[in-house]
Design a protein around this motif. Structure first.
Motif, PDB file in Angstrom:
ATOM      1  N   ARG A  13       0.748  -1.172  -0.038  1.00 38.29           N
ATOM      2  CA  ARG A  13       0.036   0.043   0.027  1.00 38.29           C
ATOM      3  C   ARG A  13       0.678   1.191   0.294  1.00 38.29           C
ATOM      4  O   ARG A  13       0.491   2.337   0.577  1.00 38.29           O
ATOM      5  CB  ARG A  13      -1.048   0.106   1.136  1.00 38.29           C
ATOM      6  CG  ARG A  13      -1.855  -1.335   1.344  1.00 38.29           C
ATOM      7  CD  ARG A  13      -3.071  -0.905   0.400  1.00 38.29           C
ATOM      8  NE  ARG A  13      -3.981  -2.235   0.223  1.00 38.29           N
ATOM      9  CZ  ARG A  13      -5.109  -2.189   0.432  1.00 38.29           C
ATOM     10  NH1 ARG A  13      -5.654  -1.257   0.899  1.00 38.29           N
ATOM     11  NH2 ARG A  13      -5.896  -3.423   0.451  1.00 38.29           N
ATOM     12  N   GLN A  14       2.105   1.169  -0.770  1.00 40.27           N
ATOM     13  CA  GLN A  14       2.846   2.362  -0.760  1.00 40.27           C
ATOM     14  C   GLN A  14       2.150   3.555  -1.853  1.00 40.27           C
ATOM     15  O   GLN A  14       1.973   3.157  -2.915  1.00 40.27           O
ATOM     16  CB  GLN A  14       4.103   2.042  -1.394  1.00 40.27           C
ATOM     17  CG  GLN A  14       4.787   1.138  -0.495  1.00 40.27           C
ATOM     18  CD  GLN A  14       6.326   0.799  -1.146  1.00 40.27           C
ATOM     19  OE1 GLN A  14       6.976   1.660  -1.823  1.00 40.27           O
ATOM     20  NE2 GLN A  14       6.749  -0.490  -0.851  1.00 40.27           N
ATOM     21  N   ASN A  15       1.827   4.605  -1.180  1.00 39.53           N
ATOM     22  CA  ASN A  15       1.011   5.557  -2.188  1.00 39.53           C
ATOM     23  C   ASN A  15       1.078   6.999  -1.634  1.00 39.53           C
ATOM     24  O   ASN A  15       1.624   7.127  -0.368  1.00 39.53           O
ATOM     25  CB  ASN A  15      -0.623   5.420  -1.994  1.00 39.53           C
ATOM     26  CG  ASN A  15      -1.086   5.093  -0.575  1.00 39.53           C
ATOM     27  OD1 ASN A  15      -1.373   6.151  -0.226  1.00 39.53           O
ATOM     28  ND2 ASN A  15      -1.359   3.971   0.146  1.00 39.53           N
ATOM     29  N   GLN A  16       0.907   7.883  -2.205  1.00 39.79           N
ATOM     30  CA  GLN A  16       0.766   9.240  -2.033  1.00 39.79           C
ATOM     31  C   GLN A  16      -0.304   9.788  -1.454  1.00 39.79           C
ATOM     32  O   GLN A  16      -0.367  10.747  -1.032  1.00 39.79           O
ATOM     33  CB  GLN A  16       1.157  10.131  -3.551  1.00 39.79           C
ATOM     34  CG  GLN A  16       2.414   9.674  -4.301  1.00 39.79           C
ATOM     35  CD  GLN A  16       3.730   9.820  -3.390  1.00 39.79           C
ATOM     36  OE1 GLN A  16       3.896  10.972  -2.700  1.00 39.79           O
ATOM     37  NE2 GLN A  16       4.289   8.888  -3.282  1.00 39.79           N
ATOM     38  N   GLY A  17      -1.263   8.879  -1.494  1.00 40.66           N
ATOM     39  CA  GLY A  17      -2.475   9.230  -0.387  1.00 40.66           C
ATOM     40  C   GLY A  17      -3.172  10.393  -0.874  1.00 40.66           C
ATOM     41  O   GLY A  17      -4.004  10.308  -1.844  1.00 40.66           O
ATOM     42  N   GLY A  18      -3.416  11.404   0.058  1.00 42.62           N
ATOM     43  CA  GLY A  18      -4.588  12.514  -0.166  1.00 42.62           C
ATOM     44  C   GLY A  18      -5.194  12.256   1.105  1.00 42.62           C
ATOM     45  O   GLY A  18      -5.359  11.178   1.874  1.00 42.62           O
ATOM     46  N   LEU A  19      -6.016  13.084   1.582  1.00 44.07           N
ATOM     47  CA  LEU A  19      -6.676  13.078   2.646  1.00 44.07           C
ATOM     48  C   LEU A  19      -5.944  12.722   3.901  1.00 44.07           C
ATOM     49  O   LEU A  19      -6.383  12.251   4.996  1.00 44.07           O
ATOM     50  CB  LEU A  19      -7.836  12.277   2.663  1.00 44.07           C
ATOM     51  CG  LEU A  19      -8.961  12.300   1.500  1.00 44.07           C
ATOM     52  CD1 LEU A  19      -9.965  11.218   1.394  1.00 44.07           C
ATOM     53  CD2 LEU A  19      -9.552  13.686   1.740  1.00 44.07           C
ATOM     54  N   GLY A  20      -4.824  13.282   3.777  1.00 45.75           N
ATOM     55  CA  GLY A  20      -3.917  12.777   5.104  1.00 45.75           C
ATOM     56  C   GLY A  20      -3.396  11.225   5.369  1.00 45.75           C
ATOM     57  O   GLY A  20      -3.048  11.168   6.241  1.00 45.75           O
ATOM     58  N   VAL A  21      -3.655  10.423   4.393  1.00 48.09           N
ATOM     59  CA  VAL A  21      -3.591   8.989   4.656  1.00 48.09           C
ATOM     60  C   VAL A  21      -2.388   8.348   3.759  1.00 48.09           C
ATOM     61  O   VAL A  21      -2.540   7.072   3.667  1.00 48.09           O
ATOM     62  CB  VAL A  21      -4.919   8.203   4.368  1.00 48.09           C
ATOM     63  CG1 VAL A  21      -5.790   8.751   5.493  1.00 48.09           C
ATOM     64  CG2 VAL A  21      -5.437   8.496   3.130  1.00 48.09           C
ATOM     65  N   GLY A  22      -1.377   9.241   3.091  1.00 49.02           N
ATOM     66  CA  GLY A  22      -0.465   8.523   2.505  1.00 49.02           C
ATOM     67  C   GLY A  22       0.432   7.782   3.193  1.00 49.02           C
ATOM     68  O   GLY A  22       0.580   8.193   4.715  1.00 49.02           O
ATOM     69  N   GLY A  23       1.290   6.883   2.691  1.00 44.89           N
ATOM     70  CA  GLY A  23       2.355   6.299   3.295  1.00 44.89           C
ATOM     71  C   GLY A  23       2.290   4.716   3.064  1.00 44.89           C
ATOM     72  O   GLY A  23       1.978   4.268   1.694  1.00 44.89           O
ATOM     73  N   PHE A  24       2.714   3.746   3.899  1.00 45.34           N
ATOM     74  CA  PHE A  24       2.537   2.539   3.485  1.00 45.34           C
ATOM     75  C   PHE A  24       2.604   1.739   4.815  1.00 45.34           C
ATOM     76  O   PHE A  24       2.724   2.080   5.809  1.00 45.34           O
ATOM     77  CB  PHE A  24       4.087   1.950   2.772  1.00 45.34           C
ATOM     78  CG  PHE A  24       5.101   2.166   3.289  1.00 45.34           C
ATOM     79  CD1 PHE A  24       5.856   1.452   4.104  1.00 45.34           C
ATOM     80  CD2 PHE A  24       5.911   3.535   3.388  1.00 45.34           C
ATOM     81  CE1 PHE A  24       6.913   1.468   4.933  1.00 45.34           C
ATOM     82  CE2 PHE A  24       6.928   3.790   3.971  1.00 45.34           C
ATOM     83  CZ  PHE A  24       7.531   2.611   5.002  1.00 45.34           C
ATOM     84  N   TYR A  25       2.523   0.152   4.689  1.00 47.87           N
ATOM     85  CA  TYR A  25       2.282  -0.902   5.478  1.00 47.87           C
ATOM     86  C   TYR A  25       3.573  -1.407   5.725  1.00 47.87           C
ATOM     87  O   TYR A  25       4.306  -1.950   4.606  1.00 47.87           O
ATOM     88  CB  TYR A  25       1.394  -1.732   5.901  1.00 47.87           C
ATOM     89  CG  TYR A  25      -0.132  -0.873   5.944  1.00 47.87           C
ATOM     90  CD1 TYR A  25      -0.456  -0.632   7.169  1.00 47.87           C
ATOM     91  CD2 TYR A  25      -1.122  -0.926   5.036  1.00 47.87           C
ATOM     92  CE1 TYR A  25      -1.613   0.082   7.278  1.00 47.87           C
ATOM     93  CE2 TYR A  25      -2.288  -0.234   5.014  1.00 47.87           C
ATOM     94  CZ  TYR A  25      -2.523   0.153   6.206  1.00 47.87           C
ATOM     95  OH  TYR A  25      -3.727   0.909   6.320  1.00 47.87           O
ATOM     96  N   LEU A  26       4.194  -1.873   6.702  1.00 47.18           N
ATOM     97  CA  LEU A  26       5.435  -2.733   6.867  1.00 47.18           C
ATOM     98  C   LEU A  26       5.179  -3.897   7.865  1.00 47.18           C
ATOM     99  O   LEU A  26       4.568  -3.786   8.718  1.00 47.18           O
ATOM    100  CB  LEU A  26       6.751  -1.941   7.568  1.00 47.18           C
ATOM    101  CG  LEU A  26       7.599  -2.738   7.885  1.00 47.18           C
ATOM    102  CD1 LEU A  26       8.657  -3.294   6.903  1.00 47.18           C
ATOM    103  CD2 LEU A  26       8.684  -1.807   8.833  1.00 47.18           C
ATOM    104  N   GLY A  27       5.467  -4.918   7.011  1.00 48.26           N
ATOM    105  CA  GLY A  27       5.521  -6.408   7.905  1.00 48.26           C
ATOM    106  C   GLY A  27       6.946  -6.797   8.072  1.00 48.26           C
ATOM    107  O   GLY A  27       7.570  -7.220   7.069  1.00 48.26           O
ATOM    108  N   ALA A  28       7.417  -6.962   9.149  1.00 50.30           N
ATOM    109  CA  ALA A  28       8.702  -7.318   9.157  1.00 50.30           C
ATOM    110  C   ALA A  28       9.311  -7.877  10.471  1.00 50.30           C
ATOM    111  O   ALA A  28       8.512  -8.015  11.549  1.00 50.30           O
ATOM    112  CB  ALA A  28       9.797  -6.063   9.273  1.00 50.30           C
TER     113      ALA A  28
END
Length: 168
Positions: A36-51
């Motif tokens: 889910r790496q994205n530029q977002g919009g509505l303040g929800v840009g980012g990504f998830y990490l499982g590590a």
């Protein structure tokens, strides 16, 4: 950090990202997969990490855009929102094999639009380690790999990287 080229699978929204990861050099490192790496919009840009890390800790985190600091170490402040992490009293998950090759997988399900709920499932070597839900999830986006040194240069070898589409 590496982002894979966009594929039809990661554009579909619900995906499983998996990789075999081996620490080849260095002592302390964090490594795994992202979705889910994205530029977002509505303040929800980012990504998830499982590590996982080299001592057996695991983590599922959501990173905000331009926020790339976090910690697996208990008591160390984090700017990323940690959705789940191993308890301090359990040194490591028995699914994690420190010093050996580990198959790390992250299922990212739901959230067909920014702000919709996303379910995340972290698996290590075929065992479910954690399942969490982000009620205000990130929309579909590219997947990738993550490796980070905690103290000295580190080399992580990734093999058998796979992205597959999940059903509803």
């Amino acid at each position: 950090h590496f982002t894979a080229p966009r594929s039809r699978a990661d554009q579909a929204g619900s995906v499983r990202v998996e990789v075999d990861a081996t620490r080849a050099r260095g002592r302390r490192a964090i490594f795994g997969v992202t979705c889910r790496q994205n530029q977002g919009g509505l303040g929800v840009g980012g990504f998830y990490l499982g590590a996982i890390d080299t001592s057996g800790y695991w983590i599922i985190s959501r990173f905000k855009l331009a926020t790339f600091t976090y910690s697996l170490a208990p008591g160390v402040p984090s700017l990323a929102r940690t959705l789940a992490r191993a308890e301090r009293r359990s040194q490591y998950s028995s699914a994690v094999r420190p010093g050996l090759t580990n198959r790390v997988g992250l299922d990212c399900r739901g959230g067909t639009a920014p702000g919709a709920p996303v379910s995340l499932l972290l698996s290590v070597n075929g065992y479910e380690v954690s399942r969490v839900q982000d009620p205000r999830g990130l929309g579909p986006g590219p997947v990738g790999l993550w490796a980070e040194s905690l103290d000295e240069p580190v080399e992580i070898r990734f093999d058998n990287f796979a992205v597959s589409r999940l059903g509803p």
